[in-house]
Design an enzyme around this catalytic site. Structure first.
Site, mmCIF file in Angstrom:
data_model
loop_
_atom_site.group_PDB
_atom_site.id
_atom_site.type_symbol
_atom_site.label_atom_id
_atom_site.label_comp_id
_atom_site.label_asym_id
_atom_site.label_seq_id
_atom_site.Cartn_x
_atom_site.Cartn_y
_atom_site.Cartn_z
ATOM 1 N N CYS A 125 38.045 32.671 77.011
ATOM 2 C CA CYS A 125 38.249 34.092 76.690
ATOM 3 C C CYS A 125 39.371 34.693 77.528
ATOM 4 O O CYS A 125 39.132 35.238 78.610
ATOM 5 C CB CYS A 125 36.968 34.868 76.953
ATOM 6 S SG CYS A 125 35.549 34.226 76.086
ATOM 7 N N THR A 127 42.572 36.094 75.580
ATOM 8 C CA THR A 127 43.322 37.058 74.757
ATOM 9 C C THR A 127 42.552 38.360 74.502
ATOM 10 O O THR A 127 41.335 38.341 74.308
ATOM 11 C CB THR A 127 43.677 36.399 73.408
ATOM 12 O OG1 THR A 127 44.379 35.184 73.683
ATOM 13 C CG2 THR A 127 44.548 37.301 72.550
ATOM 14 N N SER A 133 50.559 37.178 74.343
ATOM 15 C CA SER A 133 51.479 36.355 75.147
ATOM 16 C C SER A 133 51.535 36.868 76.584
ATOM 17 O O SER A 133 51.710 36.091 77.524
ATOM 18 C CB SER A 133 52.889 36.420 74.541
ATOM 19 O OG SER A 133 52.861 35.955 73.216
ATOM 20 N N ARG A 268 54.324 9.211 41.517
ATOM 21 C CA ARG A 268 54.802 10.248 40.595
ATOM 22 C C ARG A 268 56.144 9.815 39.979
ATOM 23 O O ARG A 268 57.122 9.577 40.719
ATOM 24 C CB ARG A 268 54.988 11.565 41.363
ATOM 25 C CG ARG A 268 55.652 12.678 40.576
ATOM 26 C CD ARG A 268 54.768 13.199 39.489
ATOM 27 N NE ARG A 268 55.351 14.352 38.822
ATOM 28 C CZ ARG A 268 54.922 14.834 37.666
ATOM 29 N NH1 ARG A 268 53.905 14.252 37.045
ATOM 30 N NH2 ARG A 268 55.482 15.902 37.131
ATOM 31 N N GLU A 363 47.289 29.071 71.659
ATOM 32 C CA GLU A 363 47.522 28.465 72.978
ATOM 33 C C GLU A 363 48.975 28.621 73.436
ATOM 34 O O GLU A 363 49.583 27.686 73.968
ATOM 35 C CB GLU A 363 47.063 27.009 72.996
ATOM 36 C CG GLU A 363 45.552 26.942 73.160
ATOM 37 C CD GLU A 363 45.030 25.599 73.605
ATOM 38 O OE1 GLU A 363 44.179 25.079 72.897
ATOM 39 O OE2 GLU A 363 45.466 25.102 74.646
HETATM 40 C C1 LIG Z 1 43.018 31.205 65.183
HETATM 41 C C2 LIG Z 1 43.307 31.595 66.585
HETATM 42 C C3 LIG Z 1 42.554 31.053 67.614
HETATM 43 C C4 LIG Z 1 42.730 31.491 68.922
HETATM 44 N N1 LIG Z 1 41.895 31.031 69.918
HETATM 45 C C5 LIG Z 1 41.949 31.624 71.133
HETATM 46 C C6 LIG Z 1 40.970 31.324 72.138
HETATM 47 O O1 LIG Z 1 40.074 30.496 71.947
HETATM 48 N N2 LIG Z 1 41.034 31.983 73.317
HETATM 49 C C7 LIG Z 1 42.012 32.889 73.592
HETATM 50 O O2 LIG Z 1 42.002 33.454 74.683
HETATM 51 N N3 LIG Z 1 42.965 33.178 72.666
HETATM 52 C C8 LIG Z 1 42.941 32.582 71.453
HETATM 53 N N4 LIG Z 1 43.885 32.887 70.499
HETATM 54 C C9 LIG Z 1 44.924 33.861 70.807
HETATM 55 C C10 LIG Z 1 46.308 33.252 70.838
HETATM 56 O O3 LIG Z 1 46.471 32.445 71.957
HETATM 57 C C11 LIG Z 1 47.314 34.404 70.728
HETATM 58 O O4 LIG Z 1 47.260 34.855 69.386
HETATM 59 C C12 LIG Z 1 48.708 33.996 71.098
HETATM 60 O O5 LIG Z 1 48.793 33.716 72.464
HETATM 61 C C13 LIG Z 1 49.747 35.081 70.758
HETATM 62 O O6 LIG Z 1 49.322 36.338 71.138
HETATM 63 P P1 LIG Z 1 49.400 37.546 70.073
HETATM 64 O O7 LIG Z 1 48.746 37.079 68.832
HETATM 65 O O8 LIG Z 1 48.867 38.760 70.718
HETATM 66 O O9 LIG Z 1 50.928 37.717 69.757
HETATM 67 P P2 LIG Z 1 52.024 38.508 70.638
HETATM 68 O O10 LIG Z 1 51.963 38.102 72.047
HETATM 69 O O11 LIG Z 1 51.901 39.966 70.338
HETATM 70 O O12 LIG Z 1 53.366 37.961 70.008
HETATM 71 C C14 LIG Z 1 53.888 38.427 68.764
HETATM 72 C C15 LIG Z 1 55.232 37.717 68.548
HETATM 73 O O13 LIG Z 1 56.147 38.074 69.609
HETATM 74 C C16 LIG Z 1 56.604 36.886 70.233
HETATM 75 N N5 LIG Z 1 56.786 37.114 71.671
HETATM 76 C C17 LIG Z 1 55.904 37.666 72.542
HETATM 77 N N6 LIG Z 1 56.433 37.689 73.780
HETATM 78 C C18 LIG Z 1 57.658 37.104 73.687
HETATM 79 C C19 LIG Z 1 58.683 36.804 74.617
HETATM 80 N N7 LIG Z 1 58.554 37.095 75.915
HETATM 81 N N8 LIG Z 1 59.816 36.209 74.166
HETATM 82 C C20 LIG Z 1 59.965 35.885 72.852
HETATM 83 N N9 LIG Z 1 59.016 36.148 71.913
HETATM 84 C C21 LIG Z 1 57.865 36.726 72.337
HETATM 85 C C22 LIG Z 1 55.512 35.837 69.982
HETATM 86 O O14 LIG Z 1 56.023 34.531 70.132
HETATM 87 C C23 LIG Z 1 55.101 36.192 68.575
HETATM 88 O O15 LIG Z 1 56.013 35.618 67.676
HETATM 89 C C24 LIG Z 1 43.739 32.418 69.205
HETATM 90 C C25 LIG Z 1 44.554 32.924 68.170
HETATM 91 C C26 LIG Z 1 44.347 32.529 66.881
HETATM 92 C C27 LIG Z 1 45.208 33.115 65.792
#
Ligand SMILES: Cc1cc2nc3c(=O)[nH]c(=O)nc-3n(C[C@H](O)[C@H](O)[C@H](O)COP(=O)(O)OP(=O)(O)OC[C@H]3O[C@@H](n4cnc5c(N)ncnc54)[C@H](O)[C@@H]3O)c2cc1C
Length: 400
Positions: A125, A127, A133, A268, A363
Protein backbone atom coordinates in the site's frame (compact mmCIF):
# COMPACT_ATOMS: atom_id res chain seq x y z
CA UNK A 1 27.65 -13.01 -15.67
CA UNK A 2 26.37 -16.55 -16.03
CA UNK A 3 22.86 -16.92 -17.40
CA UNK A 4 22.79 -20.70 -17.04
CA UNK A 5 19.98 -21.83 -14.76
CA UNK A 6 20.77 -24.19 -11.90
CA UNK A 7 19.09 -27.62 -11.83
CA UNK A 8 16.70 -26.32 -9.16
CA UNK A 9 15.81 -23.27 -11.29
CA UNK A 10 15.30 -25.44 -14.39
CA UNK A 11 12.96 -27.72 -12.44
CA UNK A 12 11.02 -24.73 -11.07
CA UNK A 13 10.68 -23.16 -14.55
CA UNK A 14 9.44 -26.48 -15.95
CA UNK A 15 6.96 -26.88 -13.10
CA UNK A 16 5.67 -23.32 -13.54
CA UNK A 17 5.27 -23.85 -17.31
CA UNK A 18 3.37 -27.11 -16.76
CA UNK A 19 1.18 -25.38 -14.18
CA UNK A 20 0.44 -22.58 -16.64
CA UNK A 21 -0.45 -25.03 -19.40
CA UNK A 22 -2.79 -26.98 -17.17
CA UNK A 23 -4.37 -24.35 -14.93
CA UNK A 24 -3.92 -20.88 -16.44
CA UNK A 25 -3.91 -20.78 -20.24
CA UNK A 26 -7.07 -22.83 -20.83
CA UNK A 27 -9.08 -20.91 -18.18
CA UNK A 28 -7.76 -17.35 -18.46
CA UNK A 29 -10.33 -16.08 -21.00
CA UNK A 30 -13.30 -17.63 -19.21
CA UNK A 31 -12.21 -16.53 -15.73
CA UNK A 32 -11.56 -13.01 -17.02
CA UNK A 33 -15.30 -12.59 -17.59
CA UNK A 34 -15.85 -12.87 -13.83
CA UNK A 35 -13.58 -9.86 -13.30
CA UNK A 36 -12.54 -11.00 -9.83
CA UNK A 37 -9.61 -12.42 -7.93
CA UNK A 38 -8.97 -15.94 -9.37
CA UNK A 39 -8.89 -17.61 -5.97
CA UNK A 40 -9.00 -21.27 -7.06
CA UNK A 41 -6.10 -20.94 -9.50
CA UNK A 42 -3.99 -18.97 -7.05
CA UNK A 43 -4.70 -21.58 -4.35
CA UNK A 44 -3.43 -24.25 -6.76
CA UNK A 45 -0.31 -22.14 -7.48
CA UNK A 46 0.27 -21.91 -3.73
CA UNK A 47 -0.07 -25.68 -3.36
CA UNK A 48 2.31 -26.18 -6.32
CA UNK A 49 4.96 -24.16 -4.44
CA UNK A 50 4.94 -21.22 -6.86
CA UNK A 51 4.33 -18.47 -4.31
CA UNK A 52 6.28 -16.68 -1.56
CA UNK A 53 9.58 -17.93 -2.96
CA UNK A 54 11.72 -15.10 -1.55
CA UNK A 55 10.73 -15.49 2.10
CA UNK A 56 13.85 -16.60 3.97
CA UNK A 57 14.08 -20.13 5.37
CA UNK A 58 14.35 -18.77 8.94
CA UNK A 59 10.84 -17.33 8.50
CA UNK A 60 9.30 -20.49 7.03
CA UNK A 61 9.86 -19.69 3.32
CA UNK A 62 11.89 -21.53 0.69
CA UNK A 63 14.49 -18.71 0.58
CA UNK A 64 14.84 -18.85 -3.20
CA UNK A 65 16.43 -16.23 -5.44
CA UNK A 66 14.84 -13.33 -7.29
CA UNK A 67 15.84 -15.13 -10.49
CA UNK A 68 13.66 -18.07 -9.37
CA UNK A 69 10.74 -15.69 -8.85
CA UNK A 70 11.19 -14.22 -12.32
CA UNK A 71 11.04 -17.69 -13.87
CA UNK A 72 7.64 -18.29 -12.27
CA UNK A 73 6.42 -14.85 -13.34
CA UNK A 74 7.55 -15.38 -16.94
CA UNK A 75 5.89 -18.80 -17.11
CA UNK A 76 2.60 -17.67 -15.55
CA UNK A 77 2.65 -14.35 -17.46
CA UNK A 78 2.72 -16.40 -20.68
CA UNK A 79 -0.66 -17.86 -19.71
CA UNK A 80 -2.24 -14.70 -18.31
CA UNK A 81 -0.63 -11.51 -17.04
CA UNK A 82 -3.52 -10.82 -14.66
CA UNK A 83 -3.21 -14.26 -13.09
CA UNK A 84 0.58 -13.81 -12.85
CA UNK A 85 -0.01 -10.51 -11.03
CA UNK A 86 -2.33 -12.26 -8.57
CA UNK A 87 0.22 -15.03 -8.00
CA UNK A 88 3.13 -12.65 -7.49
CA UNK A 89 1.26 -10.05 -5.36
CA UNK A 90 2.87 -11.43 -2.19
CA UNK A 91 6.33 -10.87 -3.68
CA UNK A 92 5.62 -7.14 -3.77
CA UNK A 93 3.74 -6.99 -0.47
CA UNK A 94 6.33 -8.92 1.52
CA UNK A 95 9.51 -7.60 -0.16
CA UNK A 96 9.67 -4.45 2.05
CA UNK A 97 9.40 -6.73 5.08
CA UNK A 98 12.14 -9.07 3.87
CA UNK A 99 14.28 -5.97 3.28
CA UNK A 100 13.50 -4.04 6.48
CA UNK A 101 11.93 -6.29 9.11
CA UNK A 102 13.70 -8.46 11.66
CA UNK A 103 13.46 -12.25 11.49
CA UNK A 104 11.29 -12.10 14.65
CA UNK A 105 8.85 -9.76 12.90
CA UNK A 106 8.78 -11.99 9.80
CA UNK A 107 8.14 -15.04 11.96
CA UNK A 108 5.26 -13.36 13.77
CA UNK A 109 3.53 -11.63 10.86
CA UNK A 110 4.55 -13.38 7.63
CA UNK A 111 5.26 -17.01 8.54
CA UNK A 112 1.62 -17.78 9.51
CA UNK A 113 0.52 -16.47 6.11
CA UNK A 114 2.82 -18.67 4.06
CA UNK A 115 2.83 -21.98 5.91
CA UNK A 116 -0.88 -22.84 6.30
CA UNK A 117 -3.07 -25.04 4.10
CA UNK A 118 -4.72 -22.09 2.37
CA UNK A 119 -3.05 -19.33 0.40
CA UNK A 120 -3.05 -15.99 2.24
CA UNK A 121 -2.30 -12.62 0.74
CA UNK A 122 -0.45 -9.43 1.41
CA UNK A 123 -1.05 -6.02 -0.18
CA UNK A 124 1.57 -3.36 -0.91
CA UNK A 125 0.00 0.00 0.00
CA UNK A 126 1.97 2.95 -1.33
CA UNK A 127 -0.13 4.74 -3.97
CA UNK A 128 -2.74 7.37 -3.10
CA UNK A 129 -4.99 9.46 -5.35
CA UNK A 130 -2.57 12.39 -5.10
CA UNK A 131 0.63 10.37 -4.68
CA UNK A 132 1.39 8.15 -7.69
CA UNK A 133 4.81 8.57 -9.28
CA UNK A 134 5.56 11.13 -6.56
CA UNK A 135 5.64 8.65 -3.69
CA UNK A 136 7.00 11.32 -1.34
CA UNK A 137 3.59 13.04 -1.50
CA UNK A 138 1.98 10.26 0.58
CA UNK A 139 -0.59 11.85 2.93
CA UNK A 140 -1.44 8.78 5.05
CA UNK A 141 -0.37 9.54 8.61
CA UNK A 142 0.97 7.26 11.35
CA UNK A 143 1.06 8.92 14.76
CA UNK A 144 2.68 7.42 17.81
CA UNK A 145 0.34 7.03 20.79
CA UNK A 146 2.08 5.29 23.71
CA UNK A 147 3.03 1.79 22.60
CA UNK A 148 0.95 2.02 19.45
CA UNK A 149 0.77 3.82 16.13
CA UNK A 150 -2.54 5.19 14.84
CA UNK A 151 -2.83 5.10 11.05
CA UNK A 152 -5.23 7.24 9.00
CA UNK A 153 -5.42 7.64 5.22
CA UNK A 154 -6.70 6.24 1.94
CA UNK A 155 -4.65 4.18 -0.53
CA UNK A 156 -5.79 3.34 -4.05
CA UNK A 157 -5.02 0.82 -6.80
CA UNK A 158 -3.92 -1.70 -4.20
CA UNK A 159 -3.46 -5.13 -5.79
CA UNK A 160 -5.16 -8.00 -3.94
CA UNK A 161 -6.34 -5.68 -1.14
CA UNK A 162 -9.86 -7.18 -1.02
CA UNK A 163 -8.41 -10.62 -0.23
CA UNK A 164 -5.41 -9.54 1.86
CA UNK A 165 -4.69 -10.52 5.47
CA UNK A 166 -1.66 -8.25 5.88
CA UNK A 167 -1.13 -4.73 4.50
CA UNK A 168 2.33 -3.27 4.04
CA UNK A 169 1.58 0.41 4.54
CA UNK A 170 3.70 3.44 3.72
CA UNK A 171 2.66 6.31 5.99
CA UNK A 172 4.20 9.54 7.08
CA UNK A 173 5.44 9.76 10.66
CA UNK A 174 6.91 13.24 10.08
CA UNK A 175 5.15 14.98 7.16
CA UNK A 176 7.37 18.07 7.36
CA UNK A 177 10.35 15.88 6.36
CA UNK A 178 8.56 14.79 3.10
CA UNK A 179 10.14 11.54 1.84
CA UNK A 180 12.49 11.38 4.81
CA UNK A 181 9.44 11.31 7.10
CA UNK A 182 7.94 8.22 5.46
CA UNK A 183 7.80 4.96 7.43
CA UNK A 184 6.56 1.46 6.69
CA UNK A 185 4.21 -0.64 8.81
CA UNK A 186 2.82 -4.16 8.83
CA UNK A 187 -0.92 -3.81 9.34
CA UNK A 188 -3.00 -6.95 9.92
CA UNK A 189 -6.56 -6.95 8.56
CA UNK A 190 -9.05 -5.56 11.09
CA UNK A 191 -12.42 -3.79 11.13
CA UNK A 192 -10.63 -0.44 10.96
CA UNK A 193 -9.02 -1.45 7.64
CA UNK A 194 -11.81 -0.96 5.12
CA UNK A 195 -11.96 -1.85 1.44
CA UNK A 196 -13.23 1.05 -0.67
CA UNK A 197 -13.96 1.30 -4.39
CA UNK A 198 -12.94 -1.70 -6.51
CA UNK A 199 -11.01 -0.33 -9.49
CA UNK A 200 -12.73 -0.94 -12.85
CA UNK A 201 -9.93 -1.87 -15.26
CA UNK A 202 -9.71 -2.64 -18.98
CA UNK A 203 -7.12 -5.39 -18.69
CA UNK A 204 -5.50 -7.86 -16.29
CA UNK A 205 -9.03 -8.70 -15.18
CA UNK A 206 -7.73 -11.81 -13.41
CA UNK A 207 -6.28 -9.54 -10.73
CA UNK A 208 -8.13 -7.24 -8.37
CA UNK A 209 -7.33 -3.75 -7.07
CA UNK A 210 -9.16 -1.50 -4.66
CA UNK A 211 -8.96 1.47 -2.36
CA UNK A 212 -7.97 0.73 1.23
CA UNK A 213 -9.18 3.05 3.95
CA UNK A 214 -7.22 3.16 7.19
CA UNK A 215 -9.62 4.61 9.71
CA UNK A 216 -7.90 5.11 13.08
CA UNK A 217 -6.11 1.79 12.69
CA UNK A 218 -4.12 0.98 15.84
CA UNK A 219 -1.09 -1.28 15.57
CA UNK A 220 1.55 -2.09 18.22
CA UNK A 221 4.82 -0.18 17.84
CA UNK A 222 6.42 -3.51 16.89
CA UNK A 223 4.63 -3.24 13.52
CA UNK A 224 7.03 -0.50 12.43
CA UNK A 225 9.46 -1.98 9.87
CA UNK A 226 13.01 -0.70 10.30
CA UNK A 227 13.18 2.75 11.87
CA UNK A 228 10.90 5.75 11.52
CA UNK A 229 11.86 7.66 8.38
CA UNK A 230 13.24 4.61 6.54
CA UNK A 231 10.06 4.03 4.51
CA UNK A 232 11.15 5.78 1.32
CA UNK A 233 14.51 3.99 1.27
CA UNK A 234 12.79 0.64 1.82
CA UNK A 235 10.22 1.42 -0.92
CA UNK A 236 12.97 2.23 -3.43
CA UNK A 237 14.97 -0.90 -2.51
CA UNK A 238 11.79 -2.94 -2.87
CA UNK A 239 11.03 -1.58 -6.33
CA UNK A 240 14.63 -2.17 -7.44
CA UNK A 241 13.95 -5.85 -6.76
CA UNK A 242 10.36 -6.22 -7.84
CA UNK A 243 10.73 -4.44 -11.18
CA UNK A 244 12.42 -7.61 -12.46
CA UNK A 245 9.20 -9.48 -11.63
CA UNK A 246 7.14 -7.15 -13.82
CA UNK A 247 9.76 -7.46 -16.57
CA UNK A 248 9.41 -11.22 -16.30
CA UNK A 249 5.60 -11.15 -16.68
CA UNK A 250 6.17 -8.82 -19.66
CA UNK A 251 8.63 -11.29 -21.19
CA UNK A 252 5.97 -13.99 -20.87
CA UNK A 253 3.42 -11.75 -22.62
CA UNK A 254 5.91 -10.82 -25.37
CA UNK A 255 6.68 -14.52 -25.96
CA UNK A 256 2.99 -15.45 -26.05
CA UNK A 257 2.23 -12.68 -28.58
CA UNK A 258 5.09 -13.93 -30.74
CA UNK A 259 3.96 -17.56 -30.51
CA UNK A 260 0.31 -16.79 -31.28
CA UNK A 261 1.26 -14.53 -34.20
CA UNK A 262 3.74 -17.08 -35.58
CA UNK A 263 1.21 -19.91 -35.34
CA UNK A 264 -1.44 -17.80 -37.08
CA UNK A 265 0.95 -16.63 -39.83
CA UNK A 266 1.61 -20.28 -40.72
CA UNK A 267 -2.02 -21.25 -41.16
CA UNK A 268 -3.72 -18.12 -42.47
CA UNK A 269 -3.66 -18.09 -46.26
CA UNK A 270 -4.12 -15.01 -48.43
CA UNK A 271 -3.15 -14.56 -52.07
CA UNK A 272 -2.65 -18.33 -52.24
CA UNK A 273 0.00 -18.68 -49.56
CA UNK A 274 0.47 -18.52 -45.78
CA UNK A 275 0.72 -14.85 -44.76
CA UNK A 276 3.99 -15.69 -42.95
CA UNK A 277 5.61 -16.00 -46.38
CA UNK A 278 5.10 -12.29 -47.00
CA UNK A 279 8.28 -10.50 -46.10
CA UNK A 280 6.30 -7.75 -44.30
CA UNK A 281 4.97 -10.33 -41.84
CA UNK A 282 8.31 -12.13 -41.50
CA UNK A 283 10.02 -8.84 -40.57
CA UNK A 284 7.42 -8.21 -37.89
CA UNK A 285 7.98 -11.70 -36.43
CA UNK A 286 11.75 -11.17 -36.46
CA UNK A 287 11.45 -7.90 -34.54
CA UNK A 288 9.04 -9.50 -32.08
CA UNK A 289 11.45 -12.39 -31.51
CA UNK A 290 14.45 -10.12 -30.97
CA UNK A 291 12.52 -7.93 -28.52
CA UNK A 292 11.42 -11.00 -26.55
CA UNK A 293 14.93 -12.43 -26.25
CA UNK A 294 16.39 -9.05 -25.26
CA UNK A 295 13.63 -8.57 -22.66
CA UNK A 296 14.40 -11.99 -21.17
CA UNK A 297 18.14 -11.31 -20.98
CA UNK A 298 17.67 -7.90 -19.33
CA UNK A 299 15.23 -9.41 -16.84
CA UNK A 300 17.64 -12.15 -15.88
CA UNK A 301 20.52 -9.66 -15.65
CA UNK A 302 18.48 -7.47 -13.26
CA UNK A 303 17.63 -10.48 -11.09
CA UNK A 304 21.20 -11.83 -11.24
CA UNK A 305 22.57 -8.49 -9.96
CA UNK A 306 19.96 -8.21 -7.19
CA UNK A 307 20.63 -11.77 -6.05
CA UNK A 308 24.29 -10.82 -5.54
CA UNK A 309 23.44 -7.56 -3.79
CA UNK A 310 25.11 -5.68 -6.64
CA UNK A 311 23.72 -2.27 -7.68
CA UNK A 312 20.79 -3.04 -9.99
CA UNK A 313 18.67 0.10 -9.99
CA UNK A 314 19.63 1.08 -13.56
CA UNK A 315 19.41 -2.41 -15.04
CA UNK A 316 16.14 -3.24 -13.27
CA UNK A 317 14.69 -0.01 -14.73
CA UNK A 318 16.02 -0.98 -18.19
CA UNK A 319 14.42 -4.41 -17.77
CA UNK A 320 11.07 -3.02 -16.63
CA UNK A 321 10.62 -0.45 -19.36
CA UNK A 322 12.19 -2.48 -22.15
CA UNK A 323 10.30 -5.70 -21.41
CA UNK A 324 6.94 -4.01 -20.88
CA UNK A 325 7.40 -1.94 -24.06
CA UNK A 326 8.30 -5.20 -25.84
CA UNK A 327 5.15 -6.86 -24.49
CA UNK A 328 3.01 -3.94 -25.66
CA UNK A 329 4.63 -3.72 -29.10
CA UNK A 330 4.45 -7.48 -29.61
CA UNK A 331 0.80 -7.57 -28.54
CA UNK A 332 -0.07 -4.78 -30.99
CA UNK A 333 1.82 -6.57 -33.77
CA UNK A 334 0.08 -9.86 -32.93
CA UNK A 335 -3.29 -8.12 -33.34
CA UNK A 336 -2.11 -6.66 -36.66
CA UNK A 337 -0.79 -9.98 -37.96
CA UNK A 338 -4.09 -11.65 -37.07
CA UNK A 339 -6.04 -8.90 -38.83
CA UNK A 340 -9.76 -8.92 -37.95
CA UNK A 341 -9.26 -12.11 -35.91
CA UNK A 342 -6.81 -10.21 -33.76
CA UNK A 343 -9.52 -7.76 -32.81
CA UNK A 344 -12.15 -10.20 -31.60
CA UNK A 345 -12.39 -11.71 -28.16
CA UNK A 346 -12.37 -15.36 -29.28
CA UNK A 347 -8.69 -15.00 -30.24
CA UNK A 348 -5.95 -14.35 -27.68
CA UNK A 349 -4.31 -11.24 -29.13
CA UNK A 350 -6.71 -8.54 -27.92
CA UNK A 351 -6.37 -9.74 -24.31
CA UNK A 352 -2.58 -9.63 -24.60
CA UNK A 353 -2.87 -6.01 -25.75
CA UNK A 354 -5.15 -5.03 -22.85
CA UNK A 355 -3.01 -6.89 -20.32
CA UNK A 356 0.33 -5.59 -21.62
CA UNK A 357 -0.66 -1.94 -21.26
CA UNK A 358 -0.71 -2.15 -17.47
CA UNK A 359 2.86 -3.46 -17.43
CA UNK A 360 3.97 -0.04 -18.72
CA UNK A 361 2.15 1.71 -15.86
CA UNK A 362 2.24 -0.11 -12.51
CA UNK A 363 5.23 -0.47 -10.19
CA UNK A 364 6.62 2.79 -11.56
CA UNK A 365 5.58 4.05 -14.99
CA UNK A 366 7.99 3.59 -17.87
CA UNK A 367 8.64 7.35 -17.86
CA UNK A 368 9.76 7.09 -14.24
CA UNK A 369 11.93 4.06 -15.12
CA UNK A 370 13.60 6.14 -17.83
CA UNK A 371 14.15 8.91 -15.28
CA UNK A 372 15.84 6.46 -12.89
CA UNK A 373 17.98 4.97 -15.65
CA UNK A 374 18.79 8.36 -17.20
CA UNK A 375 19.91 9.77 -13.84
CA UNK A 376 22.06 6.70 -13.21
CA UNK A 377 23.73 7.08 -16.62
CA UNK A 378 24.42 10.79 -16.03
CA UNK A 379 25.97 9.96 -12.65
CA UNK A 380 28.15 7.21 -14.14
CA UNK A 381 29.31 9.34 -17.06
CA UNK A 382 30.18 12.54 -15.20
CA UNK A 383 33.73 11.40 -14.45
CA UNK A 384 33.99 8.92 -17.28
CA UNK A 385 37.32 8.88 -19.10
CA UNK A 386 36.73 7.69 -22.66
CA UNK A 387 40.30 8.68 -23.51
CA UNK A 388 39.06 11.34 -25.92
CA UNK A 389 39.05 14.89 -24.56
CA UNK A 390 39.40 18.44 -25.77
CA UNK A 391 39.90 21.53 -23.70
CA UNK A 392 37.04 23.96 -24.06
CA UNK A 393 36.96 27.14 -22.05
CA UNK A 394 39.59 25.72 -19.70
CA UNK A 395 37.54 22.57 -18.99
CA UNK A 396 37.33 19.10 -20.46
CA UNK A 397 34.58 19.01 -23.00
CA UNK A 398 33.37 16.28 -25.32
CA UNK A 399 33.77 16.64 -29.08
CA UNK A 400 30.35 16.78 -30.68
C1 LIG B 1 -3.84 -2.16 -12.00
C2 LIG B 1 -2.93 -1.40 -11.11
C3 LIG B 1 -2.36 -2.04 -10.02
C4 LIG B 1 -1.60 -1.33 -9.10
N1 LIG B 1 -1.13 -1.95 -7.97
C5 LIG B 1 -0.57 -1.19 -6.99
C6 LIG B 1 -0.26 -1.75 -5.71
O1 LIG B 1 -0.44 -2.95 -5.47
N2 LIG B 1 0.25 -0.94 -4.76
C7 LIG B 1 0.49 0.38 -4.98
O2 LIG B 1 0.94 1.06 -4.06
N3 LIG B 1 0.22 0.94 -6.19
C8 LIG B 1 -0.31 0.19 -7.18
N4 LIG B 1 -0.62 0.75 -8.40
C9 LIG B 1 -0.35 2.17 -8.63
C10 LIG B 1 0.71 2.40 -9.68
O3 LIG B 1 1.97 2.05 -9.20
C11 LIG B 1 0.58 3.87 -10.13
O4 LIG B 1 -0.58 3.94 -10.92
C12 LIG B 1 1.78 4.34 -10.89
O5 LIG B 1 2.90 4.43 -10.06
C13 LIG B 1 1.55 5.72 -11.54
O6 LIG B 1 0.95 6.61 -10.67
P1 LIG B 1 -0.35 7.43 -11.17
O7 LIG B 1 -1.30 6.45 -11.73
O8 LIG B 1 -0.80 8.28 -10.05
O9 LIG B 1 0.16 8.31 -12.36
P2 LIG B 1 0.94 9.72 -12.27
O10 LIG B 1 2.07 9.64 -11.34
O11 LIG B 1 -0.07 10.80 -12.02
O12 LIG B 1 1.50 9.86 -13.74
C14 LIG B 1 0.69 10.27 -14.84
C15 LIG B 1 1.62 10.35 -16.06
O13 LIG B 1 2.64 11.34 -15.83
C16 LIG B 1 3.91 10.73 -16.00
N5 LIG B 1 4.87 11.31 -15.05
C17 LIG B 1 4.72 11.47 -13.71
N6 LIG B 1 5.83 12.02 -13.18
C18 LIG B 1 6.71 12.17 -14.21
C19 LIG B 1 8.04 12.65 -14.31
N7 LIG B 1 8.71 13.08 -13.23
N8 LIG B 1 8.63 12.67 -15.53
C20 LIG B 1 7.98 12.22 -16.63
N9 LIG B 1 6.71 11.74 -16.60
C21 LIG B 1 6.09 11.69 -15.39
C22 LIG B 1 3.69 9.24 -15.72
O14 LIG B 1 4.73 8.47 -16.28
C23 LIG B 1 2.34 9.03 -16.35
O15 LIG B 1 2.50 8.86 -17.73
C24 LIG B 1 -1.34 0.03 -9.34
C25 LIG B 1 -1.87 0.67 -10.48
C26 LIG B 1 -2.65 -0.02 -11.35
C27 LIG B 1 -3.24 0.70 -12.54
Amino acid sequence: MDFALSEQEKELFKRAKEFTREHITPKAHELEKRNEFPKEVVQKAYEAGLMNLHIPKEAGGPGLSLLAETLVSEATGYGCAGMATSIMCNNLAFAPLVIGATIEQLKEYVEPLITGKDAKFGAFCLTERKAGSDAAAVATRAERDGDEYVINGVKCWITSAPVASLFTVFASTQPELKHKGLSVFMVPKSKAVKIGVIENKVGQLNSIQSEVIFDDVRVPKECLVGKEGEGFKIAMKTLDKTRAGIAAIATGVAQRALDEAGKFANVRHQFGQPIGRFQGIGFKLADMGARTEAARLLTRQAAWLADRDLPNSKVSSFAKFFASDAAMQNAIEAVQIMGGYGYIKEYPAEKLMRDAKLLQIYEGTNEVQRLVAGNAILKESVNLDTGYHVKYDGRDAPII
